[in-house]
Design a protein around this motif. Structure first.
Motif, PDB file in Angstrom:
ATOM      1  N   MET A 128       0.872  -1.168   0.065  1.00 58.55           N
ATOM      2  CA  MET A 128       0.115  -0.101   0.008  1.00 58.55           C
ATOM      3  C   MET A 128       0.965   1.226   0.041  1.00 58.55           C
ATOM      4  SD  MET A 128      -3.009   0.909   2.540  1.00 58.55           S
ATOM      5  CE  MET A 128      -2.264   0.984   4.197  1.00 58.55           C
ATOM      6  N   ASP A 129       0.696   1.886  -1.018  1.00 64.34           N
ATOM      7  CA  ASP A 129       1.718   3.283  -1.085  1.00 64.34           C
ATOM      8  C   ASP A 129       0.862   4.371  -0.906  1.00 64.34           C
ATOM      9  OD1 ASP A 129       3.701   4.981  -2.051  1.00 64.34           O
ATOM     10  OD2 ASP A 129       2.819   5.355  -3.949  1.00 64.34           O
ATOM     11  N   ILE A 130       1.057   5.070   0.321  1.00 60.16           N
ATOM     12  CA  ILE A 130       0.371   6.317   0.782  1.00 60.16           C
ATOM     13  C   ILE A 130       1.082   7.558   0.374  1.00 60.16           C
ATOM     14  CG2 ILE A 130      -0.300   7.547   2.917  1.00 60.16           C
ATOM     15  CD1 ILE A 130      -0.786   4.561   4.130  1.00 60.16           C
ATOM     16  N   GLN A 131       0.404   8.463  -0.190  1.00 59.72           N
ATOM     17  CA  GLN A 131       0.904   9.742  -0.464  1.00 59.72           C
ATOM     18  C   GLN A 131       0.082  10.783   0.349  1.00 59.72           C
ATOM     19  OE1 GLN A 131       0.742  10.934  -4.804  1.00 59.72           O
ATOM     20  NE2 GLN A 131       2.381  12.257  -4.460  1.00 59.72           N
ATOM     21  N   LEU A 132       0.726  11.730   0.810  1.00 62.78           N
ATOM     22  CA  LEU A 132      -0.098  12.951   1.452  1.00 62.78           C
ATOM     23  C   LEU A 132       0.288  14.151   0.761  1.00 62.78           C
ATOM     24  CD1 LEU A 132       0.900  11.511   4.938  1.00 62.78           C
ATOM     25  CD2 LEU A 132      -1.608  12.261   4.245  1.00 62.78           C
ATOM     26  N   LYS A 133      -0.704  15.052   0.580  1.00 63.77           N
ATOM     27  CA  LYS A 133      -0.494  16.274  -0.194  1.00 63.77           C
ATOM     28  C   LYS A 133      -1.138  17.487   0.717  1.00 63.77           C
ATOM     29  CE  LYS A 133      -0.714  14.094  -4.786  1.00 63.77           C
ATOM     30  NZ  LYS A 133      -1.205  14.371  -6.180  1.00 63.77           N
ATOM     31  N   THR A 134      -0.766  18.580   0.321  1.00 65.39           N
ATOM     32  CA  THR A 134      -1.457  19.942   0.757  1.00 65.39           C
ATOM     33  C   THR A 134      -1.846  20.565  -0.364  1.00 65.39           C
ATOM     34  OG1 THR A 134       0.627  20.941   1.130  1.00 65.39           O
ATOM     35  CG2 THR A 134      -0.309  19.863   3.025  1.00 65.39           C
ATOM     36  N   GLY A 135      -3.008  21.732  -0.241  1.00 67.12           N
ATOM     37  CA  GLY A 135      -3.412  22.317  -1.478  1.00 67.12           C
ATOM     38  C   GLY A 135      -4.273  21.762  -2.325  1.00 67.12           C
ATOM     39  N   CYS A 136      -4.708  20.496  -2.336  1.00 70.64           N
ATOM     40  CA  CYS A 136      -5.688  19.954  -3.133  1.00 70.64           C
ATOM     41  C   CYS A 136      -7.123  20.149  -2.615  1.00 70.64           C
ATOM     42  CB  CYS A 136      -5.115  18.498  -3.359  1.00 70.64           C
ATOM     43  SG  CYS A 136      -3.606  18.403  -4.157  1.00 70.64           S
ATOM     44  N   PHE A 137      -7.533  21.259  -2.702  1.00 71.93           N
ATOM     45  CA  PHE A 137      -8.698  21.709  -2.281  1.00 71.93           C
ATOM     46  C   PHE A 137      -9.836  20.872  -3.218  1.00 71.93           C
ATOM     47  CE2 PHE A 137     -12.957  23.751  -2.395  1.00 71.93           C
ATOM     48  CZ  PHE A 137     -13.249  23.710  -0.908  1.00 71.93           C
ATOM     49  N   ASP A 138      -9.956  20.682  -4.347  1.00 74.27           N
ATOM     50  CA  ASP A 138     -10.767  20.185  -5.010  1.00 74.27           C
ATOM     51  C   ASP A 138     -10.846  18.457  -4.550  1.00 74.27           C
ATOM     52  OD1 ASP A 138     -11.455  22.340  -6.425  1.00 74.27           O
ATOM     53  OD2 ASP A 138     -10.316  21.842  -8.375  1.00 74.27           O
ATOM     54  N   ASP A 139     -10.152  17.951  -4.386  1.00 75.75           N
ATOM     55  CA  ASP A 139     -10.015  16.507  -4.005  1.00 75.75           C
ATOM     56  C   ASP A 139     -10.528  16.388  -2.561  1.00 75.75           C
ATOM     57  OD1 ASP A 139      -9.153  15.497  -6.227  1.00 75.75           O
ATOM     58  OD2 ASP A 139      -7.037  15.094  -5.398  1.00 75.75           O
ATOM     59  N   ALA A 140     -10.147  16.978  -1.613  1.00 74.24           N
ATOM     60  CA  ALA A 140     -10.697  17.283  -0.153  1.00 74.24           C
ATOM     61  C   ALA A 140     -12.122  17.545  -0.129  1.00 74.24           C
ATOM     62  CB  ALA A 140     -10.061  18.472   0.616  1.00 74.24           C
ATOM     63  N   ALA A 141     -12.502  18.503  -1.201  1.00 72.71           N
ATOM     64  CA  ALA A 141     -14.167  18.807  -1.296  1.00 72.71           C
ATOM     65  C   ALA A 141     -14.956  17.577  -1.830  1.00 72.71           C
ATOM     66  CB  ALA A 141     -14.361  20.165  -2.238  1.00 72.71           C
ATOM     67  N   LEU A 142     -14.317  16.859  -2.656  1.00 69.77           N
ATOM     68  CA  LEU A 142     -15.069  15.791  -3.053  1.00 69.77           C
ATOM     69  C   LEU A 142     -15.296  14.761  -1.825  1.00 69.77           C
ATOM     70  CD1 LEU A 142     -15.015  14.136  -6.201  1.00 69.77           C
ATOM     71  CD2 LEU A 142     -14.099  12.478  -4.504  1.00 69.77           C
ATOM     72  N   VAL A 143     -14.124  14.506  -1.144  1.00 67.59           N
ATOM     73  CA  VAL A 143     -14.240  13.505   0.014  1.00 67.59           C
ATOM     74  C   VAL A 143     -15.183  14.061   1.133  1.00 67.59           C
ATOM     75  CG1 VAL A 143     -13.108  12.484   2.046  1.00 67.59           C
ATOM     76  CG2 VAL A 143     -11.922  12.665  -0.072  1.00 67.59           C
ATOM     77  N   ARG A 144     -15.192  15.248   1.252  1.00 67.06           N
ATOM     78  CA  ARG A 144     -16.011  15.911   2.369  1.00 67.06           C
ATOM     79  C   ARG A 144     -17.441  15.772   1.631  1.00 67.06           C
ATOM     80  NH1 ARG A 144     -13.178  21.348   3.558  1.00 67.06           N
ATOM     81  NH2 ARG A 144     -15.237  22.079   4.219  1.00 67.06           N
ATOM     82  N   ARG A 145     -17.826  16.050   0.516  1.00 69.90           N
ATOM     83  CA  ARG A 145     -19.319  15.614   0.115  1.00 69.90           C
ATOM     84  C   ARG A 145     -19.879  14.505   0.288  1.00 69.90           C
ATOM     85  NH1 ARG A 145     -17.198  18.599  -4.274  1.00 69.90           N
ATOM     86  NH2 ARG A 145     -17.551  20.747  -4.305  1.00 69.90           N
ATOM     87  N   VAL A 146     -18.999  13.543  -0.017  1.00 70.85           N
ATOM     88  CA  VAL A 146     -19.194  12.107  -0.015  1.00 70.85           C
ATOM     89  C   VAL A 146     -19.391  11.604   1.492  1.00 70.85           C
ATOM     90  CG1 VAL A 146     -18.540   9.767  -0.264  1.00 70.85           C
ATOM     91  CG2 VAL A 146     -18.125  11.482  -2.199  1.00 70.85           C
ATOM     92  N   VAL A 147     -18.819  11.970   2.276  1.00 76.65           N
ATOM     93  CA  VAL A 147     -18.648  11.703   3.679  1.00 76.65           C
ATOM     94  C   VAL A 147     -19.654  12.455   4.618  1.00 76.65           C
ATOM     95  CG1 VAL A 147     -17.384  11.196   5.677  1.00 76.65           C
ATOM     96  CG2 VAL A 147     -16.278  10.514   3.700  1.00 76.65           C
ATOM     97  N   PHE A 148     -19.376  13.592   4.656  1.00 74.83           N
ATOM     98  CA  PHE A 148     -20.260  14.465   5.504  1.00 74.83           C
ATOM     99  C   PHE A 148     -21.556  14.675   4.795  1.00 74.83           C
ATOM    100  CE2 PHE A 148     -15.947  15.727   6.694  1.00 74.83           C
ATOM    101  CZ  PHE A 148     -15.703  15.155   7.834  1.00 74.83           C
ATOM    102  N   MET A 149     -21.660  15.020   3.453  1.00 74.84           N
ATOM    103  CA  MET A 149     -23.068  15.389   2.955  1.00 74.84           C
ATOM    104  C   MET A 149     -23.948  14.105   2.700  1.00 74.84           C
ATOM    105  SD  MET A 149     -21.819  18.862   1.115  1.00 74.84           S
ATOM    106  CE  MET A 149     -23.496  19.718   1.172  1.00 74.84           C
ATOM    107  N   ALA A 150     -23.264  13.310   1.940  1.00 75.39           N
ATOM    108  CA  ALA A 150     -24.064  12.088   1.285  1.00 75.39           C
ATOM    109  C   ALA A 150     -24.158  11.104   2.302  1.00 75.39           C
ATOM    110  CB  ALA A 150     -23.334  11.526   0.245  1.00 75.39           C
TER     111      ALA A 150
END
Length: 166
Positions: free
Chosen positions: A1-23
């Motif tokens: 399992m290759d794990i990569q962490l990034k900062t500054g990718c708001f569009d990706d963060a927004a996608l996760v937040r829409r799925v987890v918190f809203m949907a």
């Protein structure tokens, strides 16, 4: 399992937040002006190149700028010796359902702490959903206020952690 962490990718963060918190969880209002502030750090995590989770950390004073009516962060013993601008808030920690139970949330929390520390944070506070308290306790956070229902009626707890040097 290759794990990569990034900062500054708001569009990706927004996608996760829409799925987890809203949907999944039914939150109505997931985004605010803090997301667009240049001092807000969006952390995203990828497993084998696939988006898996996110968080955000930001200086405490952004909370007041975004919403003058927002509840004031609870004071705690850890505030002593921490100067203005050195307290950050971590939130919106989320992992997509297909990626859960792999320890990824802990990695997101660690990366968020590191990003906040690099930005000058000495103390992190967070308003955790009550059911994830064990995650934060394991990461060294201490509960600093009783359970409240300020966030769309869901039980949450304020926690804090002093950030040491790396």
């Amino acid at each position: 399992m290759d794990i990569q962490l990034k900062t500054g990718c708001f569009d990706d963060a927004a996608l996760v937040r829409r799925v987890v918190f809203m949907a999944e969880q039914g939150y109505e209002s997931e985004f605010d002006a803090i997301d667009e502030d240049p001092n807000c750090i969006h952390v995203t995590l990828y497993v084998d190149g696939e988006l898996a989770g996110c968080s955000r950390v930001f200086p405490e004073e952004l909370e007041r700028v975004a919403d003058a009516e927002a509840p004031v962060l609870p004071a705690c013993d850890m505030d002593e010796g921490v100067a203005a601008g050195e307290t950050y808030i971590m939130g919106r920690v989320a992992v997509l359902s297909t990626m859960r139970r792999r320890g990824l949330a802990s990695k997101i929390v660690e990366a968020s702490e590191a990003a906040a520390r690099d930005a000058g944070a000495k103390l992190i506070k967070l308003h955790a959903q009550e059911y994830v308290l064990p995650l934060y306790v394991k990461a060294g956070y201490t509960q600093i206020a009783p359970v409240d229902y300020e966030d769309e009626g869901q039980p949450h707890v304020w926690m804090a952690k002093l950030l040491g040097d790396r």
